[in-house]
Design a protein around this motif. Structure first.
Motif, PDB file in Angstrom:
ATOM      1  N   PHE A 696      19.852 -27.443 -95.987  1.00  0.00           N
ATOM      2  CA  PHE A 696      20.406 -26.897 -97.226  1.00  0.00           C
ATOM      3  C   PHE A 696      19.377 -27.049 -98.338  1.00  0.00           C
ATOM      4  CE2 PHE A 696      21.648 -31.341 -96.922  1.00  0.00           C
ATOM      5  CZ  PHE A 696      21.426 -31.860 -98.193  1.00  0.00           C
ATOM      6  N   TYR A 697      19.659 -26.395 -99.476  1.00  0.00           N
ATOM      7  CA  TYR A 697      18.820 -26.506-100.659  1.00  0.00           C
ATOM      8  C   TYR A 697      19.519 -27.395-101.683  1.00  0.00           C
ATOM      9  CZ  TYR A 697      16.931 -22.151 -98.673  1.00  0.00           C
ATOM     10  OH  TYR A 697      16.398 -21.202 -97.849  1.00  0.00           O
ATOM     11  N   ILE A 698      18.723 -28.172-102.445  1.00  0.00           N
ATOM     12  CA  ILE A 698      19.279 -29.033-103.488  1.00  0.00           C
ATOM     13  C   ILE A 698      18.364 -29.010-104.700  1.00  0.00           C
ATOM     14  CG2 ILE A 698      18.146 -31.138-102.635  1.00  0.00           C
ATOM     15  CD1 ILE A 698      20.747 -32.651-103.439  1.00  0.00           C
ATOM     16  N   ASP A 699      18.944 -29.103-105.880  1.00  0.00           N
ATOM     17  CA  ASP A 699      18.140 -29.160-107.106  1.00  0.00           C
ATOM     18  C   ASP A 699      17.215 -30.373-107.065  1.00  0.00           C
ATOM     19  OD1 ASP A 699      19.438 -26.943-108.078  1.00  0.00           O
ATOM     20  OD2 ASP A 699      20.810 -28.063-109.373  1.00  0.00           O
ATOM     21  N   ALA A 700      15.983 -30.156-107.514  1.00  0.00           N
ATOM     22  CA  ALA A 700      15.000 -31.249-107.502  1.00  0.00           C
ATOM     23  C   ALA A 700      15.386 -32.345-108.474  1.00  0.00           C
ATOM     24  CB  ALA A 700      13.615 -30.711-107.819  1.00  0.00           C
ATOM     25  N   HIS A 701      16.120 -31.999-109.507  1.00  0.00           N
ATOM     26  CA  HIS A 701      16.529 -32.989-110.501  1.00  0.00           C
ATOM     27  C   HIS A 701      17.899 -32.598-111.044  1.00  0.00           C
ATOM     28  CE1 HIS A 701      15.611 -29.976-113.523  1.00  0.00           C
ATOM     29  NE2 HIS A 701      14.370 -29.864-113.032  1.00  0.00           N
ATOM     30  N   PRO A 702      18.545 -33.485-111.763  1.00  0.00           N
ATOM     31  CA  PRO A 702      19.836 -33.123-112.358  1.00  0.00           C
ATOM     32  C   PRO A 702      19.701 -31.950-113.320  1.00  0.00           C
ATOM     33  CG  PRO A 702      19.502 -35.505-112.429  1.00  0.00           C
ATOM     34  CD  PRO A 702      18.199 -34.902-112.015  1.00  0.00           C
ATOM     35  N   ARG A 897      34.571 -36.633-119.401  1.00  0.00           N
ATOM     36  CA  ARG A 897      33.270 -36.420-120.034  1.00  0.00           C
ATOM     37  C   ARG A 897      32.689 -37.737-120.511  1.00  0.00           C
ATOM     38  NH1 ARG A 897      36.254 -31.530-122.563  1.00  0.00           N
ATOM     39  NH2 ARG A 897      35.715 -29.888-121.056  1.00  0.00           N
ATOM     40  N   SER A 898      31.490 -38.011-120.041  1.00  0.00           N
ATOM     41  CA  SER A 898      30.878 -39.333-120.241  1.00  0.00           C
ATOM     42  C   SER A 898      29.407 -39.183-120.590  1.00  0.00           C
ATOM     43  CB  SER A 898      31.034 -40.153-118.956  1.00  0.00           C
ATOM     44  OG  SER A 898      30.220 -41.301-118.977  1.00  0.00           O
ATOM     45  N   GLU A 899      28.886 -40.167-121.333  1.00  0.00           N
ATOM     46  CA  GLU A 899      27.461 -40.194-121.706  1.00  0.00           C
ATOM     47  C   GLU A 899      26.569 -40.508-120.516  1.00  0.00           C
ATOM     48  OE1 GLU A 899      26.073 -39.723-124.729  1.00  0.00           O
ATOM     49  OE2 GLU A 899      27.867 -39.577-125.972  1.00  0.00           O
ATOM     50  N   THR A 900      27.170 -40.950-119.386  1.00  0.00           N
ATOM     51  CA  THR A 900      26.325 -41.405-118.263  1.00  0.00           C
ATOM     52  C   THR A 900      26.512 -40.577-117.002  1.00  0.00           C
ATOM     53  OG1 THR A 900      28.000 -42.974-117.523  1.00  0.00           O
ATOM     54  CG2 THR A 900      26.376 -43.780-119.115  1.00  0.00           C
ATOM     55  N   VAL A 901      27.289 -39.501-117.055  1.00  0.00           N
ATOM     56  CA  VAL A 901      27.570 -38.718-115.849  1.00  0.00           C
ATOM     57  C   VAL A 901      27.028 -37.303-115.999  1.00  0.00           C
ATOM     58  CG1 VAL A 901      29.346 -37.833-114.295  1.00  0.00           C
ATOM     59  CG2 VAL A 901      29.647 -40.065-115.359  1.00  0.00           C
ATOM     60  N   GLY A 902      26.230 -36.874-115.032  1.00  0.00           N
ATOM     61  CA  GLY A 902      25.719 -35.506-114.959  1.00  0.00           C
ATOM     62  C   GLY A 902      25.883 -34.977-113.554  1.00  0.00           C
ATOM     63  N   PHE A 903      25.058 -33.984-113.181  1.00  0.00           N
ATOM     64  CA  PHE A 903      25.213 -33.412-111.835  1.00  0.00           C
ATOM     65  C   PHE A 903      23.960 -32.651-111.440  1.00  0.00           C
ATOM     66  CE2 PHE A 903      26.496 -30.136-114.770  1.00  0.00           C
ATOM     67  CZ  PHE A 903      26.139 -28.916-114.180  1.00  0.00           C
ATOM     68  N   ARG A 904      23.788 -32.450-110.167  1.00  0.00           N
ATOM     69  CA  ARG A 904      22.822 -31.515-109.614  1.00  0.00           C
ATOM     70  C   ARG A 904      23.536 -30.666-108.574  1.00  0.00           C
ATOM     71  NH1 ARG A 904      17.806 -34.290-107.552  1.00  0.00           N
ATOM     72  NH2 ARG A 904      18.426 -36.174-108.699  1.00  0.00           N
ATOM     73  N   CYS A 905      22.983 -29.548-108.171  1.00  0.00           N
ATOM     74  CA  CYS A 905      23.666 -28.572-107.327  1.00  0.00           C
ATOM     75  C   CYS A 905      22.972 -28.410-105.981  1.00  0.00           C
ATOM     76  CB  CYS A 905      23.723 -27.204-108.007  1.00  0.00           C
ATOM     77  SG  CYS A 905      24.410 -27.222-109.655  1.00  0.00           S
ATOM     78  N   VAL A 906      23.697 -27.833-105.037  1.00  0.00           N
ATOM     79  CA  VAL A 906      23.146 -27.471-103.733  1.00  0.00           C
ATOM     80  C   VAL A 906      23.536 -26.030-103.409  1.00  0.00           C
ATOM     81  CG1 VAL A 906      23.244 -29.832-102.850  1.00  0.00           C
ATOM     82  CG2 VAL A 906      25.139 -28.280-102.421  1.00  0.00           C
ATOM     83  N   ARG A 907      22.829 -25.476-102.441  1.00  0.00           N
ATOM     84  CA  ARG A 907      23.142 -24.165-101.909  1.00  0.00           C
ATOM     85  C   ARG A 907      22.916 -24.223-100.402  1.00  0.00           C
ATOM     86  NH1 ARG A 907      19.829 -19.583-104.577  1.00  0.00           N
ATOM     87  NH2 ARG A 907      21.385 -19.791-106.245  1.00  0.00           N
ATOM     88  N   ASP A 908      23.716 -23.508 -99.655  1.00  0.00           N
ATOM     89  CA  ASP A 908      23.641 -23.555 -98.194  1.00  0.00           C
ATOM     90  C   ASP A 908      22.628 -22.552 -97.680  1.00  0.00           C
ATOM     91  OD1 ASP A 908      26.031 -25.406 -97.632  1.00  0.00           O
ATOM     92  OD2 ASP A 908      26.855 -23.884 -98.982  1.00  0.00           O
ATOM     93  N   LYS A 909      21.840 -22.990 -96.712  1.00  0.00           N
ATOM     94  CA  LYS A 909      20.794 -22.140 -96.158  1.00  0.00           C
ATOM     95  C   LYS A 909      21.362 -21.175 -95.127  1.00  0.00           C
ATOM     96  CE  LYS A 909      16.272 -22.399 -93.885  1.00  0.00           C
ATOM     97  NZ  LYS A 909      15.260 -23.315 -93.309  1.00  0.00           N
TER      98      LYS A 909
END
Length: 910
Positions: A696-702, A897-909
């Motif tokens: 799969f593909y994933i974001d290199a960073h948040p 919603r928090s000052e310490t929580v973010g996210f990164r994404c994935v995509r299926d190959k």
């Protein structure tokens, strides 16, 4: 029984000085040697005025004669020589001491004295046919394989008064008992079966079974619930309209519905005027049209409608009974007839209804005796016998004769009546004639539903011709019946009369095949076998209920072949299949009629239990059926507050590798996790499972503030709940210097909106962790060394251990200094795939959402830049190793919603 053409008789006369002498100068040549031996040395016992005598110790007031009528039949006569009236009872053609089992009278009950006696056990009161109150049955062992039984039945009397259990002989009076003798092989129950079932208690020469082979009538043998109600019952008609629909609907929910509803408009009104019984049906609300609507309604609920027949209706308006009955059935489409005051039907009655409709059942008020079972195939155990014996040997005579025990619901709690029906494998009739609607009625109906579910699901077994009464058990006063079904199934119905209950070995298991297992169908638990015995727990009951119709406790045990093939993984994901049967039923709890099970075909299925039942907090039960018959059951135990995943990834497939994404190759990954405080339970997955991962593909960073701003401009996304949304921005704009920092103050919905716009999704926990540590299982993204020194581990509570350290390599990740860094700020912290900011940046959302009890949370990974000095009790912040998981409780958008929580994404190959 007709007399044989050649009768051989011998008379034995008692003399006080010499005793009785037996002369057998000539016996038939075809007499079995075993029976001949018994006749050459006869043993018999009898009671005179309540005192037991035998042919070894005779009562001088009697003369006793034996006549050999045939090779297996004897007449035993008692003649009163005295001037007193003598009471003769409990005649056995054997001695109690010599018998392996005997049945005779005990006590002074006016309706039920018949008891079955087994060595070392308490006598058990039994029900026998109404023409067999006086029977005396016994069997004894001849050798290791051959046994012999005899049964004595009162046949005739003169100058005497016949009573139910005794005969009063006036001076010179005589009573004759017919004794039948035969051999059998195996256990003592085989003799009872031969006498009751094969020989029909010697009450009929040749039994015509044709009624039992009629396909249109066989539905009654799988019916177990009847309601009888008066025509003026407000549950039937109230407020100027019929209420039966509500009654039937409520019954479906409480106890699985009625197989039969019978309506009774005659007693106690018949004779008030000239109207006959059929007129009273015609005069019910809306007439015959209204009754036909009721029949149609019943059929919609898989219920049959019965009418009543009063054969004693002879003084009202004249109308041929058979013609009136047939006309009523045809007009309203009724399905059966309750034969008031009768224990038998007739060919004339059945022929009359057969002409107008197939499948109409005659249902006797009293229990049919063997000679009547030819012409009628269903009937009642009448409640004139209050507090009935728990074992009904009528079921042994014709197991496919449909018996229903009558219970008057509104008079008192009647659990014991339900126990009796379940124990004997037959139905129950709730008689609502007595007015009332007590507050405990609902509880009785729910309890009834448990019993009916088992009776219906195992109906083929409960029609077993070779069922075994009083299967040998370990404990006196706990009674067991054994039934056999298809697919090598065994069912054991159990009645416990010990008010303290019982927990321990119940009976010996002879078959310990690894391909079989034992299930408690009453409690729906897998049973253990210890030292070759089934171990069971039987509920206690109140001492106040002893000798009442609320007495006892029950259980039902089934032995199943292992026909259900399943594999449980990822807590509650299941593959399920079987090569046998027609379908599965999956229950969120103990199967009953309150639940709405899911039905699946027996083909290989992959299911997620809590997707089917998202609010369930407990065990699951999976049953395998062949049509309507239960053939296997498994219980999947889930403790209260078991944590389970409720999320599923929404796969986004693309061959395109977007800028800023990294390809993660496929591989096998050993998934191990750790976590902090267990006050709210974490899921039990991630404990060393071997997981196959697709590429799969994933974001290199948040996702950064800039990337999120681009999303907002192009999608025009605006959340409904704006509390804390992007509150670190100023006036809706990114603060200068924060452009490349991970976006924070976003909820799950905000993140998912971004993912949808970007044609991506959130990673699962295992995807995030695999991408971070690869199949090399690195503790940290860059390796196993993070420069940590002076590790201190302190156990705070049973669910919490605090781990602290003095230093961390700040060249590879933020050590928890409280300042959020831009992405790619720590190039030494990259992992082998080139991913950055995996730890010490922001907690990163995963797709995995779990439910435990009444809580719901999402897993977040990686730790953050914030390391609390004291609230580590709850959340241990700072950079966290790859296997660490943290729950993120879900309440609403503003709370998330928090000052310490973010996210990164994935995509299926692919």
């Amino acid at each position: 029984m007709p007399r044989f053409s050649s009768i051989i008789f011998l008379i034995f006369v008692y003399t006080s000085s010499l005793g009785m002498t037996h002369y057998f100068n000539w016996l038939p040549n075809n007499l079995d040697s075993i029976i001949k031996q018994k006749l050459e040395n006869p043993l018999y016992e009898y009671d005179v005025n309540g005192i037991t005598w035998s042919n070894g110790s005779l009562d001088s007031r009697l003369k006793i004669m034996l006549e050999i009528d045939s090779s297996r039949e004897i007449s035993l006569s008692f003649i009163n020589l005295s001037n007193d009236t003598l009471s003769i009872s409990n005649v056995l053609f054997d001695s109690r001491k010599n018998s392996e089992i005997y049945i005779t009278g005990l006590g002074t009950h006016p309706l039920s004295r018949t008891h079955l006696f087994l060595p070392g056990k308490s006598p058990i009161n039994v029900i026998v046919p109404d023409d067999a109150w006086n029977l005396g049955y016994s069997s004894s062992k001849i050798n290791d394989s051959v046994h012999i039984f005899s049964i004595a039945k009162r046949r005739s009397w003169s100058n005497a008064e016949r009573k139910r259990f005794e005969t009063l002989l006036f001076p010179g009076g005589q009573v004759v008992y017919k004794v039948y003798i035969d051999t059998f092989y195996g256990v003592w129950q085989n003799g009872l079966r031969k006498c009751f079932q094969d020989k029909k208690l010697y009450g009929i020469d040749k039994f015509d079974e044709s009624m039992y082979y009629r396909n249109d009538l066989q539905w009654i043998r799988h019916a177990y619930m009847i309601h009888l109600m008066m025509a003026w019952d407000q549950k039937l008609f109230n407020k100027n309209q019929y209420q039966l629909a509500s009654f039937l609907k409520n019954g479906k929910k409480l106890y699985g519905g009625d197989d039969v509803v019978g309506i009774w408009p005659t007693w106690p009104a018949l004779g008030l005027d000239q109207r006959n019984q059929w007129d009273m049906y015609r005069d019910m609300p809306e007439g015959l049209t209204g009754l036909k609507k009721l029949a149609t309604l019943c059929h919609q609920y898989q219920t049959r409608l019965f009418i009543a027949y009063n054969p004693w209706d002879e003084s009202t308006r004249k109308e041929n009974h058979l013609e009136g009955m047939a006309a009523l059935i045809k007009a309203i489409d009724a399905d059966g007839v309750i034969l008031d005051t009768r224990g038998s039907s007739s060919k004339e009655l059945q022929n009359a209804v057969d002409k107008v409709k197939p499948g109409v059942i005659m249902y006797s008020e009293g229990m049919a005796v063997p000679k009547d079972m030819e012409s009628i195939i269903s009937g009642r155990v009448h409640n004139a016998l209050y507090y009935p014996p728990i074992l009904n040997l009528n079921k042994l005579i014709k197991p496919d004769f449909s018996i229903f025990r009558v219970a008057e619901l509104y008079k008192e709690p009647i659990r014991r009546e339900i126990h009796s029906a379940l124990f004997n494998g037959y139905g129950i009739e709730f008689n609502l004639f007595h007015p009332g609607d007590p507050d405990w009625a609902k509880a009785q109906y729910l309890y009834l539903g448990r019993a009916l579910k088992i009776l219906r699901d195992n109906s083929d077994a409960f029609n077993d011709k070779n069922w075994t009464p009083l299967y040998p058990g370990q404990v006196d006063s706990i009674y067991i019946n054994e039934w056999s079904g298809n697919f090598n199934k065994k069912v054991f119905t159990i009645y416990n009369s010990l008010f303290r209950g019982y927990n321990g070995p119940l009976f010996q298991v002879n078959d310990l095949s690894s391909n079989s297992h034992w299930v408690d169908l009453w409690e729906h638990k897998e049973l253990s076998v210890r030292t070759g015995h089934i171990i069971i727990n039987l509920d206690p009951f109140s001492l106040n209920d002893v000798a009442t119709n609320n007495e006892g406790s029950v259980s039902v045990i089934a032995r199943f072949e292992k026909l259900i093939h399943y594999n449980l993984f990822d807590i509650d994901s299941l593959t399920l299949s079987s090569t046998q049967g027609t379908h599965f039923m999956i229950y969120n709890g103990k199967p009953d009629y309150q639940l709405n099970p899911v039905r699946l075909k027996t083909d290989l299925s992959r299911i997620k239990l809590h997707s089917l039942f998202p609010d369930h907090d407990g065990d699951f039960v999976i049953q395998l059926f062949d049509s309507s018959e239960l053939i296997d059951e498994i219980i999947l135990p889930f403790k209260t507050s078991t944590t389970f995943k409720i999320s599923e990834p929404q796969y986004i497939i693309s061959k395109k590798l977007d800028p800023g994404m990294v390809e993660i190759p496929s591989g096998t990954f050993t998934w191990k996790t750790e976590h902090g405080d267990e006050f709210i339970p974490y899921p039990v997955n991630g404990i060393g499972e071997s997981v196959s991962m697709n590429s799969f593909y994933i974001d290199a960073h948040p996702v950064t503030n800039t990337e999120y701003y681009t999303f907002l401009k192009k999608s025009h996304y605006v959340p409904k709940d704006k509390v804390n949304y992007l509150k670190h921005w100023i006036g809706g704009k990114i603060k200068v210097g924060d452009e490349n920092k991970p976006v924070i103050n976003v909820s799950t919905k905000d993140a998912l909106a971004y993912c949808k716009w970007a044609h991506k999704r959130l990673p699962t926990e295992v995807e995030w962790q695999y991408a971070g540590q690869s199949n090399e299982l690195k503790l940290w993204p860059w390796g196993d060394d993070a420069g940590i020194k002076n590790i201190k581990s302190e156990r705070i509570t049973e669910t919490l251990t605090h781990i602290a350290f003095d230093s961390f390599d700040s060249t590879k990740a933020n050590p928890g200094n409280g300042r959020l860094d831009p992405v790619n700020h720590y190039p030494k912290g990259k992992n082998k795939f080139g991913l950055t900011d995996l730890v010490g940046s922001v907690w990163q959302m995963t797709n995995d959402v779990y439910r435990t009890g009444s809580y719901q949370y999402r897993i977040i990974k990686g730790g953050s830049y914030y390391l609390p000095a004291s609230s580590w009790w709850y959340v241990q912040g700072g950079p966290k190793p790859m296997g660490w998981r943290q729950m993120w409780l879900q309440v609403n958008d503003g709370f998330e919603r928090s000052e310490t929580v973010g996210f990164r994404c994935v995509r299926d190959k692919n």
